[in-house]
Design an enzyme around this catalytic site. Sequence first.
Site, PDB file in Angstrom:
ATOM      1  N   GLY A 145     -60.213  16.442 -15.352  1.00 17.79           N
ATOM      2  CA  GLY A 145     -60.905  16.515 -14.174  1.00 17.79           C
ATOM      3  C   GLY A 145     -61.079  15.181 -13.402  1.00 17.79           C
ATOM      4  N   TRP A 147     -63.600  13.067 -10.413  1.00 17.70           N
ATOM      5  CA  TRP A 147     -65.058  12.960 -10.418  1.00 17.70           C
ATOM      6  C   TRP A 147     -65.556  13.443  -9.112  1.00 17.70           C
ATOM      7  CZ3 TRP A 147     -65.355   9.906  -6.175  1.00 17.70           C
ATOM      8  CH2 TRP A 147     -64.621   8.966  -5.906  1.00 17.70           C
ATOM      9  N   ASN A 148     -64.966  13.706  -8.372  1.00 16.16           N
ATOM     10  CA  ASN A 148     -65.388  14.189  -6.739  1.00 16.16           C
ATOM     11  C   ASN A 148     -65.968  15.472  -6.763  1.00 16.16           C
ATOM     12  OD1 ASN A 148     -62.681  15.213  -6.797  1.00 16.16           O
ATOM     13  ND2 ASN A 148     -62.501  14.488  -4.852  1.00 16.16           N
ATOM     14  N   LYS A 171     -61.536  18.493 -19.860  1.00 14.85           N
ATOM     15  CA  LYS A 171     -62.194  17.017 -20.152  1.00 14.85           C
ATOM     16  C   LYS A 171     -62.579  16.661 -18.787  1.00 14.85           C
ATOM     17  CE  LYS A 171     -60.686  13.140 -19.599  1.00 14.85           C
ATOM     18  NZ  LYS A 171     -61.624  12.279 -18.988  1.00 14.85           N
ATOM     19  N   PRO A 172     -63.949  16.652 -18.685  1.00 17.93           N
ATOM     20  CA  PRO A 172     -64.243  16.235 -17.156  1.00 17.93           C
ATOM     21  C   PRO A 172     -64.186  14.635 -17.339  1.00 17.93           C
ATOM     22  CG  PRO A 172     -66.055  16.729 -18.565  1.00 17.93           C
ATOM     23  CD  PRO A 172     -65.045  17.111 -19.399  1.00 17.93           C
ATOM     24  N   THR A 227     -52.031   8.541 -12.312  1.00 23.26           N
ATOM     25  CA  THR A 227     -52.491   9.362 -13.432  1.00 23.26           C
ATOM     26  C   THR A 227     -51.501  10.514 -13.706  1.00 23.26           C
ATOM     27  OG1 THR A 227     -54.641   8.750 -12.947  1.00 23.26           O
ATOM     28  CG2 THR A 227     -54.499  10.338 -14.684  1.00 23.26           C
ATOM     29  N   LEU A 239     -43.447  19.166 -24.018  1.00 17.86           N
ATOM     30  CA  LEU A 239     -42.946  19.982 -23.080  1.00 17.86           C
ATOM     31  C   LEU A 239     -44.024  20.801 -22.677  1.00 17.86           C
ATOM     32  CD1 LEU A 239     -39.092  21.128 -24.175  1.00 17.86           C
ATOM     33  CD2 LEU A 239     -39.848  19.610 -22.224  1.00 17.86           C
ATOM     34  N   GLU A 245     -52.647  17.914  -9.282  1.00 15.91           N
ATOM     35  CA  GLU A 245     -53.579  17.904  -8.140  1.00 15.91           C
ATOM     36  C   GLU A 245     -53.799  16.735  -7.620  1.00 15.91           C
ATOM     37  OE1 GLU A 245     -54.144  20.227  -5.946  1.00 15.91           O
ATOM     38  OE2 GLU A 245     -53.671  22.045  -7.077  1.00 15.91           O
ATOM     39  N   GLY A 247     -53.360  12.772  -5.090  1.00 14.88           N
ATOM     40  CA  GLY A 247     -54.179  12.250  -4.078  1.00 14.88           C
ATOM     41  C   GLY A 247     -53.442  12.461  -2.660  1.00 14.88           C
ATOM     42  N   CYS A 279     -59.967  14.604  -1.676  1.00 15.89           N
ATOM     43  CA  CYS A 279     -58.502  14.104  -1.947  1.00 15.89           C
ATOM     44  C   CYS A 279     -57.307  14.618  -0.513  1.00 15.89           C
ATOM     45  CB  CYS A 279     -57.920  14.880  -2.864  1.00 15.89           C
ATOM     46  SG  CYS A 279     -58.300  16.708  -3.016  1.00 15.89           S
ATOM     47  N   LYS A 450     -44.547  16.676  -1.962  1.00  7.00           N
ATOM     48  CA  LYS A 450     -44.335  15.324  -2.313  1.00  7.00           C
ATOM     49  C   LYS A 450     -44.933  14.580  -3.160  1.00  7.00           C
ATOM     50  CE  LYS A 450     -44.078  14.178   2.501  1.00  7.00           C
ATOM     51  NZ  LYS A 450     -43.816  13.239   3.678  1.00  7.00           N
ATOM     52  N   GLU A 457     -53.614  25.668  -6.787  1.00  6.47           N
ATOM     53  CA  GLU A 457     -54.868  26.219  -7.449  1.00  6.47           C
ATOM     54  C   GLU A 457     -55.496  27.211  -6.508  1.00  6.47           C
ATOM     55  OE1 GLU A 457     -57.224  22.896  -8.770  1.00  6.47           O
ATOM     56  OE2 GLU A 457     -56.552  23.063 -10.613  1.00  6.47           O
TER      57      GLU A 457
HETATM   58  P1  NAD Z   1     -58.121   9.390 -11.990  1.00  8.65           P
HETATM   59  O1  NAD Z   1     -56.586   9.753 -11.844  1.00  8.65           O
HETATM   60  O2  NAD Z   1     -58.595   7.858 -12.381  1.00  8.65           O
HETATM   61  O3  NAD Z   1     -58.960  10.418 -13.366  1.00  8.65           O
HETATM   62  C1  NAD Z   1     -58.606  11.565 -13.471  1.00  8.65           C
HETATM   63  C2  NAD Z   1     -58.620  12.154 -14.780  1.00  8.65           C
HETATM   64  O4  NAD Z   1     -57.889  11.753 -15.408  1.00  8.65           O
HETATM   65  C3  NAD Z   1     -60.011  11.468 -15.326  1.00  8.65           C
HETATM   66  O5  NAD Z   1     -60.628  12.592 -16.137  1.00  8.65           O
HETATM   67  C4  NAD Z   1     -59.613  10.474 -16.408  1.00  8.65           C
HETATM   68  O6  NAD Z   1     -60.152  10.260 -17.447  1.00  8.65           O
HETATM   69  C5  NAD Z   1     -58.106  10.996 -16.448  1.00  8.65           C
HETATM   70  N1  NAD Z   1     -57.179  10.285 -17.161  1.00  8.65           N
HETATM   71  C6  NAD Z   1     -56.813   9.106 -16.795  1.00  8.65           C
HETATM   72  N2  NAD Z   1     -55.842   8.301 -17.343  1.00  8.65           N
HETATM   73  C7  NAD Z   1     -55.476   9.263 -18.183  1.00  8.65           C
HETATM   74  C8  NAD Z   1     -54.400   9.445 -18.983  1.00  8.65           C
HETATM   75  N3  NAD Z   1     -53.629   8.447 -19.238  1.00  8.65           N
HETATM   76  N4  NAD Z   1     -54.095  10.395 -19.713  1.00  8.65           N
HETATM   77  C9  NAD Z   1     -54.960  11.662 -19.541  1.00  8.65           C
HETATM   78  N5  NAD Z   1     -56.192  11.426 -18.687  1.00  8.65           N
HETATM   79  C10 NAD Z   1     -56.343  10.395 -18.048  1.00  8.65           C
HETATM   80  O7  NAD Z   1     -58.914  10.037 -10.885  1.00  8.65           O
HETATM   81  P2  NAD Z   1     -60.414   9.861 -10.363  1.00  8.65           P
HETATM   82  O8  NAD Z   1     -60.607   8.464  -9.926  1.00  8.65           O
HETATM   83  O9  NAD Z   1     -61.308  10.547 -11.318  1.00  8.65           O
HETATM   84  O10 NAD Z   1     -60.154  10.680  -9.064  1.00  8.65           O
HETATM   85  C11 NAD Z   1     -59.832  10.454  -7.765  1.00  8.65           C
HETATM   86  C12 NAD Z   1     -58.372  10.762  -7.411  1.00  8.65           C
HETATM   87  O11 NAD Z   1     -58.059  12.258  -7.707  1.00  8.65           O
HETATM   88  C13 NAD Z   1     -57.829  10.685  -6.050  1.00  8.65           C
HETATM   89  O12 NAD Z   1     -56.646   9.994  -6.044  1.00  8.65           O
HETATM   90  C14 NAD Z   1     -57.953  11.834  -5.460  1.00  8.65           C
HETATM   91  O13 NAD Z   1     -57.247  11.952  -4.299  1.00  8.65           O
HETATM   92  C15 NAD Z   1     -57.637  12.857  -6.519  1.00  8.65           C
HETATM   93  N6  NAD Z   1     -58.159  14.138  -6.316  1.00  8.65           N
HETATM   94  C16 NAD Z   1     -57.340  15.177  -6.005  1.00  8.65           C
HETATM   95  C17 NAD Z   1     -57.452  16.447  -5.693  1.00  8.65           C
HETATM   96  C18 NAD Z   1     -56.510  17.508  -5.733  1.00  8.65           C
HETATM   97  O14 NAD Z   1     -57.095  18.630  -5.847  1.00  8.65           O
HETATM   98  N7  NAD Z   1     -55.477  17.231  -5.033  1.00  8.65           N
HETATM   99  C19 NAD Z   1     -58.797  16.746  -5.664  1.00  8.65           C
HETATM  100  C20 NAD Z   1     -59.993  15.719  -6.190  1.00  8.65           C
HETATM  101  C21 NAD Z   1     -59.398  14.527  -6.361  1.00  8.65           C
END
Ligand code: NAD
Length: 476
Positions: A145, A147-148, A171-172, A227, A239, A245, A247, A279, A450, A457
């Site tokens: 997950g 954090w927002n 994993k939050p 990420t 696989l 989901e 940015g 996002c 894209k 979801e």
């Molecule tokens: P982030 O990508 O830094 O982290 C997201 C999650 O991924 C965290 O739990 C983190 O611990 C985990 N993570 C990071 N690197 C990893 C790796 N190599 N392997 C496995 N897990 C890993 O994102 P953030 O800063 O928590 O959230 C902000 C981003 O999330 C923004 O880009 C936002 O647009 C996006 N977001 C998208 C949606 C959507 O539904 N499309 C919703 C909310 C946020």
Amino acid sequence: MQNIHSIIAGKPVASPLAPFDKIYPATGEVIAQIEPATDEMLDMAVQQALSAQQAWAARPAFERARILNNIARLMAEKNEILAEAEVRDVGKLYSEAVSADVPSGAEAFEFFASLCATYHGTAHKWGDQMAYTMRVPLGVCAGIGAWNYPVQVACWKAAPALAAGNSFILKPSEETPLTANLLAEIFAEAGLPDGLFSVLHGDHIIGQAICQHPRIAKISLTGGVDTGRLIMAQSAASLKKVTLELGGKAPLLVFDDCNFDLAVQTAMDANFYTAGEVCSNATRIFVQDTLKERFISAMIEKTAQMQVGDPMNPKMQMGAMISDAHLQKVLADVNAAEAEGATLCFGGRRLFPEGMENGFYMQPTILTECHDDMACVRNEIFGPVMSVLSFADEDEAIARANNTEFGLGAGIMTENLGRAHRVADRLQAGNVWINSYNLIPPGLPFGGSKQSGIGREGSIYALEAYTEVKATFIQL
Ligand code: NAD
């Protein structure tokens, strides 16, 4: 101080690894210590998930639905407790958490409970031979997950996974660990058998181990684009199926035949709700040039009235941002925009609300005189910063709106029905809103095209993503 443990098969499990701080964004105080999960704990969670999953999948669907409905009911009953924890996690307004975050998580369980028993396959007949298909669960699924929206992210992933007969490991985000453990308690109280839902705390290290675990069948990530790429690469060896989901940098097209007041308010909500940490936010506001000056003046006037401060105070319209590091990054993005020639019309500075001076607050911010090639227009900022651009006609607006690597959301403000649908048809985005923004009722798919992601979801498409089709042929 509270230590936050991972929860495996309903029980807190202590970790030998050094804990790290959980900070309350509204005050900057350390409020808990998070114990990161180890690889052994991951194995334990997967073993429990594997042994619980088959019995769960074998239960009649209406029994699974009943438990999911119990979860929804308990979440509604404990809305205030969950919302308060969400505020302590994210620093967002309590008024938002209690009216949107928790209800939208609970509704996901209600929605997928309602699909459980009616999610059928197909039947086929060729001459005197027959065949049928069924959607079958994948096994152990995992969610990683952002954090927002921690409650919503957890529920939007866990609800379809469990409804389809899978077990689920969450994993939050390491920034927002609090609500995951509360959800685990609620799920257990609702009658979800042990092992079906576990929570592993920690950062990308345990995240990577989850992606690489050979017995996990699927990963659903909510996070940044980079990420997303890493998750896909890490999941490739086994696989795994992936839902991403990611940015966005969504456009809102404001035509001169719009409802003006609604358009102003929509542009503000699409940028300043949850301190802009959404996002799908419409951070590129394209205003038709005939409307531009009046529109910007109205936005500045309204934005100047916004109150920013203590997220528990119902008078506030914006709470804190997630962390000092993120706040500094957003402020630096605003400085960079000015250096590139954008005009800072409003905001752009850190705020120090009385009594909460160490919290991570900033002003809602409006940048004008922006151009398509500026970094503030191309890159996701993920804070309360809108970039205003202008356009002459419909074709130009559409072409420039689509000129981005992202494709999560897009919005159109117009009173002209024909234009609304014509433009919606041409915008490259997973979700398009007309005369509204960021509304995602239960059952509507949500996700990006894209670089904004893979999969959807919150709808029957999510159930598809947590199942695969199995065909059985019968030689009669
Ligand atoms: P982030 O990508 O830094 O982290 C997201 C999650 O991924 C965290 O739990 C983190 O611990 C985990 N993570 C990071 N690197 C990893 C790796 N190599 N392997 C496995 N897990 C890993 O994102 P953030 O800063 O928590 O959230 C902000 C981003 O999330 C923004 O880009 C936002 O647009 C996006 N977001 C998208 C949606 C959507 O539904 N499309 C919703 C909310 C946020």
